[in-house]
Design an enzyme around this catalytic site. Sequence first.
Site, PDB file in Angstrom:
ATOM      1  N   GLY A 134      -3.188   9.594  -1.429  1.00  0.00           N
ATOM      2  CA  GLY A 134      -2.539  10.378  -0.376  1.00  0.00           C
ATOM      3  C   GLY A 134      -1.045  10.498  -0.637  1.00  0.00           C
ATOM      4  N   CYS A 135      -0.409  11.425   0.063  1.00  0.00           N
ATOM      5  CA  CYS A 135       1.015  11.697  -0.188  1.00  0.00           C
ATOM      6  C   CYS A 135       1.905  10.575   0.360  1.00  0.00           C
ATOM      7  CB  CYS A 135       1.402  13.063   0.371  1.00  0.00           C
ATOM      8  SG  CYS A 135       0.830  13.371   2.049  1.00  0.00           S
ATOM      9  N   PHE A 136       1.746  10.219   1.648  1.00  0.00           N
ATOM     10  CA  PHE A 136       2.499   9.077   2.170  1.00  0.00           C
ATOM     11  C   PHE A 136       2.146   7.824   1.356  1.00  0.00           C
ATOM     12  CE2 PHE A 136       2.989  10.937   6.652  1.00  0.00           C
ATOM     13  CZ  PHE A 136       4.363  10.999   6.580  1.00  0.00           C
ATOM     14  N   ALA A 137       0.860   7.694   1.031  1.00  0.00           N
ATOM     15  CA  ALA A 137       0.411   6.498   0.297  1.00  0.00           C
ATOM     16  C   ALA A 137       1.119   6.384  -1.053  1.00  0.00           C
ATOM     17  CB  ALA A 137      -1.101   6.543   0.099  1.00  0.00           C
ATOM     18  N   THR A 138       1.317   7.523  -1.729  1.00  0.00           N
ATOM     19  CA  THR A 138       1.999   7.483  -3.026  1.00  0.00           C
ATOM     20  C   THR A 138       3.439   7.021  -2.853  1.00  0.00           C
ATOM     21  OG1 THR A 138       0.597   9.222  -3.941  1.00  0.00           O
ATOM     22  CG2 THR A 138       2.757   8.924  -4.973  1.00  0.00           C
TER      23      THR A 138
END
Length: 324
Positions: A134-138
Site C-alpha cells: 500500500g502507499c501509506f504502508a510503503t
Amino acid sequence: MIKAGIIGGSGYTGGELIRILLNHPQTEIDFVFSTTRAGKSISSAHQDLLGQTDLKFSGEINPNVDVVFLCLGHGNSTSFLNENQFSASTKIIDLSNDFRLQADANFNGQRFIYGLPELNKSAIKAANAIANPGCFATAIQLALLPLSKAGLLNNEVHINAVTGSTGAGVGLSATSHFSWRNNNVSWYKPFTHQHLGEIGESLSSFGNAVGKLFFMPNRGNFTRGILATAYTKYEGTLEKAKALYQDFYKDAVFTHLSDEELHLKQVVNTNQCHIHLHKHEDLLLVTSAIDNLLKGASGQAVQNMNLMFGFPETEGLLLKAGVF
Ligand SMILES: NC(=O)c1ccc[n+]([C@@H]2O[C@H](COP(=O)([O-])OP(=O)(O)OC[C@H]3O[C@@H](n4cnc5c(N)ncnc54)[C@H](OP(=O)(O)O)[C@@H]3O)[C@@H](O)[C@H]2O)c1
C-alpha cells in the site's frame, strides 16, 4: 521484449502503469482491460497520452502474457483471478490489499510475495506473484524498517501522514470532490487504517519487539504524494541513527537519506522515497516522502517487474520530479 497486460486500465494506478510501460524499453503493452471503456482509445481516459499510443481498451484478456498487473479495488483482484485464468508462466503483480498479509498470501496454488524491494529483494526476484504494498504502508515502512531491524522500535511509535486525493482512486466521493477538498484538510480512520496490518508484519519480520503504532492518516488538498512523520524514543546519537539508515539502504536504488529537511514535491512524479532524520531530546523523528501513485503503487510495481524478469531495477523508472 516481454508482453504485459493491465486490468483496471482507466483507473489512476492503471493509467500510471500505461505511462511507465509505454516508455519501458523491454516491455510491450499487450492489452489494457477495462470493464467500462472496451473499444475506446486509451486517451479517452488518459488524455495526456494522446498521440503516444494507438492502443484501445479491451474487453478481453490475453491469458498468455508474460506479466499481468491487477489495478483493482480491494476484493476485486480475488474475484477477477477466480473468473479469469492466466497461463502458468504468467507473473501476477496485484496492487490491491487482497494478498498482502501472510494469512492471505496463498491463493489458487500461488504464494504472493510482499513486494517491497528494500525488504524482500531476493524473494521478489524468484517470485511468480507479487502483492504490491500500500502507499501509506510503503512510506511508513521505509521510515521505520532500519530501526526495527536494529531492535530500536520497541517503544510506542506515533505516525502522522498526509496523502493527496489520487490516493482514493478515480471514483468521485464526497471527500474527493473539488469543492470539499480544495483549501481543506482532515484526518480519517484514526489509529485503525487498513495498512497497519502489513506495516506491522514487515516491522516484526526481523524478530525484534515492535512497540504499538499510533497512526493518524490525513487528507491533503493536493493531488499526489505522501509526506509521513514518525517519532519514537531513541537514546542514541543522530549520527548513529544516520549510519544505521545509510547501511540499511546501501543497496536501495530509489530510497535515499537526506541531510536536508524534506518537502513533498522533491519526490512527486518519481519512484523515489526520501528520508530525513531529526533528533529532539530523547526522540527520533523520521520523515519520509513518496509519490503515492509511483513508489506507492505503479512505480513500485514496475520495480518489482524489473526484479522478477532480471531487468535493471531502475528500467523505465528514471523519472523527473516537477519541483517548481
Ligand atoms: N491510488 C493510489 O494511490 C494507490 C496506491 C497504492 C495502492 N492502490 C491500490 O491499487 C488499486 C487500484 O487503485 P486505483 O487508485 O487505481 O483505483 P481506481 O482509480 O478506482 O481504478 C480502479 C479501476 O478498476 C476497474 N474496476 C472497478 N471495478 C471493477 C471490477 N469489479 N472488476 C474489474 N475491474 C473493475 C475500473 O476500471 P475500468 O472501468 O477501466 O474497468 C476502475 O477504474 C486499489 O486496490 C488501491 O487500493 C492505490
